[in-house]
Write a protein that holds these residues in place. Structure first.
Motif, PDB file in Angstrom:
ATOM      1  N   TYR A 179      -3.278  11.117  -8.196  1.00 16.22           N
ATOM      2  CA  TYR A 179      -2.948  11.987  -7.068  1.00 16.22           C
ATOM      3  C   TYR A 179      -2.284  13.247  -7.598  1.00 16.22           C
ATOM      4  O   TYR A 179      -1.242  13.184  -8.259  1.00 16.22           O
ATOM      5  CB  TYR A 179      -2.038  11.266  -6.080  1.00 16.22           C
ATOM      6  CG  TYR A 179      -2.761  10.171  -5.338  1.00 16.22           C
ATOM      7  CD1 TYR A 179      -3.307  10.405  -4.072  1.00 16.22           C
ATOM      8  CD2 TYR A 179      -2.942   8.914  -5.909  1.00 16.22           C
ATOM      9  CE1 TYR A 179      -4.004   9.405  -3.397  1.00 16.22           C
ATOM     10  CE2 TYR A 179      -3.635   7.916  -5.244  1.00 16.22           C
ATOM     11  CZ  TYR A 179      -4.161   8.163  -3.990  1.00 16.22           C
ATOM     12  OH  TYR A 179      -4.852   7.191  -3.329  1.00 16.22           O
ATOM     13  N   TYR A 237      -0.509  16.449  -6.499  1.00 16.43           N
ATOM     14  CA  TYR A 237       0.179  17.039  -5.368  1.00 16.43           C
ATOM     15  C   TYR A 237       0.429  18.516  -5.621  1.00 16.43           C
ATOM     16  O   TYR A 237       0.947  18.901  -6.666  1.00 16.43           O
ATOM     17  CB  TYR A 237       1.500  16.301  -5.112  1.00 16.43           C
ATOM     18  CG  TYR A 237       1.268  14.908  -4.581  1.00 16.43           C
ATOM     19  CD1 TYR A 237       0.953  14.706  -3.236  1.00 16.43           C
ATOM     20  CD2 TYR A 237       1.341  13.793  -5.418  1.00 16.43           C
ATOM     21  CE1 TYR A 237       0.719  13.436  -2.736  1.00 16.43           C
ATOM     22  CE2 TYR A 237       1.111  12.522  -4.924  1.00 16.43           C
ATOM     23  CZ  TYR A 237       0.803  12.345  -3.588  1.00 16.43           C
ATOM     24  OH  TYR A 237       0.562  11.090  -3.108  1.00 16.43           O
ATOM     25  N   GLU A 268     -10.816  12.477   1.488  1.00 19.35           N
ATOM     26  CA  GLU A 268      -9.893  13.563   1.182  1.00 19.35           C
ATOM     27  C   GLU A 268     -10.593  14.474   0.185  1.00 19.35           C
ATOM     28  O   GLU A 268     -11.741  14.243  -0.195  1.00 19.35           O
ATOM     29  CB  GLU A 268      -8.593  13.003   0.587  1.00 19.35           C
ATOM     30  CG  GLU A 268      -7.852  12.038   1.487  1.00 19.35           C
ATOM     31  CD  GLU A 268      -6.537  11.563   0.872  1.00 19.35           C
ATOM     32  OE1 GLU A 268      -5.642  12.398   0.676  1.00 19.35           O
ATOM     33  OE2 GLU A 268      -6.418  10.350   0.587  1.00 19.35           O
ATOM     34  N   ARG A 317      -3.615  16.393  -2.797  1.00 25.62           N
ATOM     35  CA  ARG A 317      -2.844  16.374  -1.561  1.00 25.62           C
ATOM     36  C   ARG A 317      -1.738  17.409  -1.616  1.00 25.62           C
ATOM     37  O   ARG A 317      -1.186  17.678  -2.683  1.00 25.62           O
ATOM     38  CB  ARG A 317      -2.212  15.000  -1.326  1.00 25.62           C
ATOM     39  CG  ARG A 317      -3.168  13.893  -0.970  1.00 25.62           C
ATOM     40  CD  ARG A 317      -2.450  12.571  -0.840  1.00 25.62           C
ATOM     41  NE  ARG A 317      -3.335  11.497  -0.388  1.00 25.62           N
ATOM     42  CZ  ARG A 317      -2.998  10.220  -0.342  1.00 25.62           C
ATOM     43  NH1 ARG A 317      -1.786   9.847  -0.720  1.00 25.62           N
ATOM     44  NH2 ARG A 317      -3.859   9.320   0.070  1.00 25.62           N
ATOM     45  N   LEU A 320       2.351  15.132   2.710  1.00 25.88           N
ATOM     46  CA  LEU A 320       2.707  13.734   2.481  1.00 25.88           C
ATOM     47  C   LEU A 320       4.097  13.430   3.035  1.00 25.88           C
ATOM     48  O   LEU A 320       4.316  12.385   3.652  1.00 25.88           O
ATOM     49  CB  LEU A 320       2.658  13.397   0.996  1.00 25.88           C
ATOM     50  CG  LEU A 320       3.051  11.966   0.638  1.00 25.88           C
ATOM     51  CD1 LEU A 320       2.095  10.962   1.265  1.00 25.88           C
ATOM     52  CD2 LEU A 320       3.123  11.776  -0.868  1.00 25.88           C
ATOM     53  N   GLU A 378       3.819  12.964   6.718  1.00 23.69           N
ATOM     54  CA  GLU A 378       3.166  11.697   7.061  1.00 23.69           C
ATOM     55  C   GLU A 378       4.133  10.526   6.896  1.00 23.69           C
ATOM     56  O   GLU A 378       4.191   9.631   7.736  1.00 23.69           O
ATOM     57  CB  GLU A 378       1.930  11.493   6.174  1.00 23.69           C
ATOM     58  CG  GLU A 378       0.732  12.306   6.581  1.00 23.69           C
ATOM     59  CD  GLU A 378       0.216  11.909   7.950  1.00 23.69           C
ATOM     60  OE1 GLU A 378      -0.083  10.718   8.154  1.00 23.69           O
ATOM     61  OE2 GLU A 378       0.129  12.791   8.826  1.00 23.69           O
ATOM     62  N   LEU A 379       4.877  10.534   5.815  1.00 23.07           N
ATOM     63  CA  LEU A 379       5.826   9.451   5.571  1.00 23.07           C
ATOM     64  C   LEU A 379       6.975   9.491   6.567  1.00 23.07           C
ATOM     65  O   LEU A 379       7.441   8.447   7.029  1.00 23.07           O
ATOM     66  CB  LEU A 379       6.355   9.537   4.142  1.00 23.07           C
ATOM     67  CG  LEU A 379       5.320   9.255   3.050  1.00 23.07           C
ATOM     68  CD1 LEU A 379       5.922   9.518   1.672  1.00 23.07           C
ATOM     69  CD2 LEU A 379       4.795   7.831   3.136  1.00 23.07           C
ATOM     70  N   CYS A 410       0.289   2.443   4.437  1.00 21.40           N
ATOM     71  CA  CYS A 410      -0.384   2.557   3.137  1.00 21.40           C
ATOM     72  C   CYS A 410       0.105   3.743   2.306  1.00 21.40           C
ATOM     73  O   CYS A 410       0.252   3.631   1.087  1.00 21.40           O
ATOM     74  CB  CYS A 410      -1.886   2.653   3.329  1.00 21.40           C
ATOM     75  SG  CYS A 410      -2.661   1.071   3.697  1.00 21.40           S
ATOM     76  N   PHE A 411       0.340   4.889   2.932  1.00 17.21           N
ATOM     77  CA  PHE A 411       0.832   6.047   2.182  1.00 17.21           C
ATOM     78  C   PHE A 411       2.194   5.747   1.573  1.00 17.21           C
ATOM     79  O   PHE A 411       2.507   6.181   0.456  1.00 17.21           O
ATOM     80  CB  PHE A 411       0.921   7.290   3.080  1.00 17.21           C
ATOM     81  CG  PHE A 411      -0.409   7.898   3.422  1.00 17.21           C
ATOM     82  CD1 PHE A 411      -1.435   7.941   2.493  1.00 17.21           C
ATOM     83  CD2 PHE A 411      -0.634   8.441   4.673  1.00 17.21           C
ATOM     84  CE1 PHE A 411      -2.664   8.506   2.799  1.00 17.21           C
ATOM     85  CE2 PHE A 411      -1.858   9.012   4.999  1.00 17.21           C
ATOM     86  CZ  PHE A 411      -2.878   9.044   4.065  1.00 17.21           C
ATOM     87  N   TRP A 412       2.997   5.015   2.315  1.00 11.93           N
ATOM     88  CA  TRP A 412       4.337   4.643   1.835  1.00 11.93           C
ATOM     89  C   TRP A 412       4.215   3.757   0.602  1.00 11.93           C
ATOM     90  O   TRP A 412       4.876   3.984  -0.413  1.00 11.93           O
ATOM     91  CB  TRP A 412       5.075   3.934   2.970  1.00 11.93           C
ATOM     92  CG  TRP A 412       6.526   3.678   2.738  1.00 11.93           C
ATOM     93  CD1 TRP A 412       7.355   4.305   1.832  1.00 11.93           C
ATOM     94  CD2 TRP A 412       7.357   2.744   3.447  1.00 11.93           C
ATOM     95  NE1 TRP A 412       8.633   3.815   1.920  1.00 11.93           N
ATOM     96  CE2 TRP A 412       8.664   2.859   2.914  1.00 11.93           C
ATOM     97  CE3 TRP A 412       7.121   1.842   4.479  1.00 11.93           C
ATOM     98  CZ2 TRP A 412       9.724   2.070   3.373  1.00 11.93           C
ATOM     99  CZ3 TRP A 412       8.168   1.072   4.945  1.00 11.93           C
ATOM    100  CH2 TRP A 412       9.458   1.183   4.394  1.00 11.93           C
ATOM    101  N   ASN A 430       1.683   3.502  -1.390  1.00 10.36           N
ATOM    102  CA  ASN A 430       1.066   4.289  -2.463  1.00 10.36           C
ATOM    103  C   ASN A 430       2.112   5.082  -3.235  1.00 10.36           C
ATOM    104  O   ASN A 430       2.118   5.083  -4.478  1.00 10.36           O
ATOM    105  CB  ASN A 430       0.006   5.218  -1.871  1.00 10.36           C
ATOM    106  CG  ASN A 430      -0.677   6.083  -2.919  1.00 10.36           C
ATOM    107  OD1 ASN A 430      -0.137   7.104  -3.334  1.00 10.36           O
ATOM    108  ND2 ASN A 430      -1.863   5.679  -3.315  1.00 10.36           N
ATOM    109  N   LEU A 431       3.011   5.747  -2.514  1.00 14.64           N
ATOM    110  CA  LEU A 431       4.038   6.539  -3.180  1.00 14.64           C
ATOM    111  C   LEU A 431       5.008   5.668  -3.959  1.00 14.64           C
ATOM    112  O   LEU A 431       5.294   5.938  -5.138  1.00 14.64           O
ATOM    113  CB  LEU A 431       4.804   7.376  -2.155  1.00 14.64           C
ATOM    114  CG  LEU A 431       5.954   8.219  -2.737  1.00 14.64           C
ATOM    115  CD1 LEU A 431       5.407   9.327  -3.628  1.00 14.64           C
ATOM    116  CD2 LEU A 431       6.831   8.787  -1.636  1.00 14.64           C
TER     117      LEU A 431
END
Length: 272
Positions: A42, A44, A73, A91, A96, A99-100, A116-118, A120-121
């Motif tokens: 990823y 950023y 994406e 991204r 992000l 979103e979080l 899922c984003f949480w 992932n990070l």
């Protein structure tokens, strides 16, 4: 990371002024990779990296690359010169963060994959960051699982399993009656997505995504419905059958899966 082409590519991207951070996610980030694992990277940014600049970098280290795929994406997907597959996902770091914040602080649930984003990070490895932006974001969201988020995920996804008008069970029943196997598969996939969203919420664990979910749940979740693995496996094995008896078995298994999940929710004081 022990891969010359991968390491050099990361170095090249880190020199771009648009890049705020580069994170490695997926199985390689948590050292659970196997011979089929690719690199999930990823990148950023604060501003978009021109496509021609991305191509110039990837051409140096990849034997094959599809530049600027837009299926989900913005991605560059290809194969490193040593034969390892790689995904470069771009991204905006501020996006992000928003979103979080929507999920972790405002407690907004989705139909499946809410956190899922949480996950992932929090389960990524920082390969590069400018001004500590990635570390700041990770620290910001390294918090306890909010109780209200757990309740919101359950209240949004549970009725869709079998009790509301648009519930997946109702849709699966109609699709089976029509012998519409494609629709059956699609709705069962959605049923399972919402089911796992609830299971991970009960265990106050961010959702790990689409892969190896049964094994991840077995190894990381202390609270699982009875016959969890058995019933899910049985359901998946029934999907390709087309005769009436197997159709009834699919619905019976769905009912049992929901019943076992309901028992767990009652036990945890999360039903109703």
């Amino acid at each position: 990371m022990g891969n010359f082409y991968f390491d050099e590519m990361v170095k090249s991207f880190s020199k771009l002024e648009q890049v705020d951070a580069i994170l490695l996610a997926g199985s390689r980030a948590v050292q659970a990779d196997d011979e089929l694992s690719d690199y999930d990277v990823y990148i950023y940014t604060s501003n978009d990296i021109p496509v021609e600049v991305r191509k110039e970098i990837t051409d140096q280290y990849c034997s094959y690359m599809e530049i600027n795929n837009q299926y989900w994406e913005t991605e560059d997907d290809g194969v490193l010169k040593d034969g390892t597959e790689i995904e470069l996902i771009y991204r905006n770091i501020d996006w992000l963060d928003k979103e979080l914040n929507r999920v972790v602080n405002v407690y907004q649930a989705s139909t499946g994959y809410s956190t899922c984003f949480w996950y992932n990070l929090l389960n990524s490895k920082v390969l590069y960051e400018r001004d500590g932006k990635a570390g700041i974001l990770i620290d910001k969201y390294s918090v306890s699982y909010p109780g209200e988020l757990k309740r919101n995920i359950i209240s949004k996804n549970y009725p869709l399993l079998n009790s509301s008008m648009p519930a997946y069970r109702n849709q699966i029943k109609k699709a089976l009656a029509r012998n519409d196997i494609i629709s059956v598969n699609h709705r069962i996939a959605e049923f399972i997505a919402s089911y796992f969203d609830i299971v991970f919420a009960i265990n106050e664990m961010p959702h790990p995504g689409e892969k190896k979910l049964i094994n991840i749940a077995l190894h990381n979740c202390n609270k699982l419905p009875e016959l969890f693995e058995h019933n899910l496996t049985a359901l998946l094995l029934q999907i390709s059958s087309a005769n009436a008896a197997d159709n009834k078995q699919i619905l019976s298994l769905i009912d049992e899966i929901v019943e076992r999940l309901t028992q767990l929710l009652v036990q945890e004081g999360l039903a109703g």
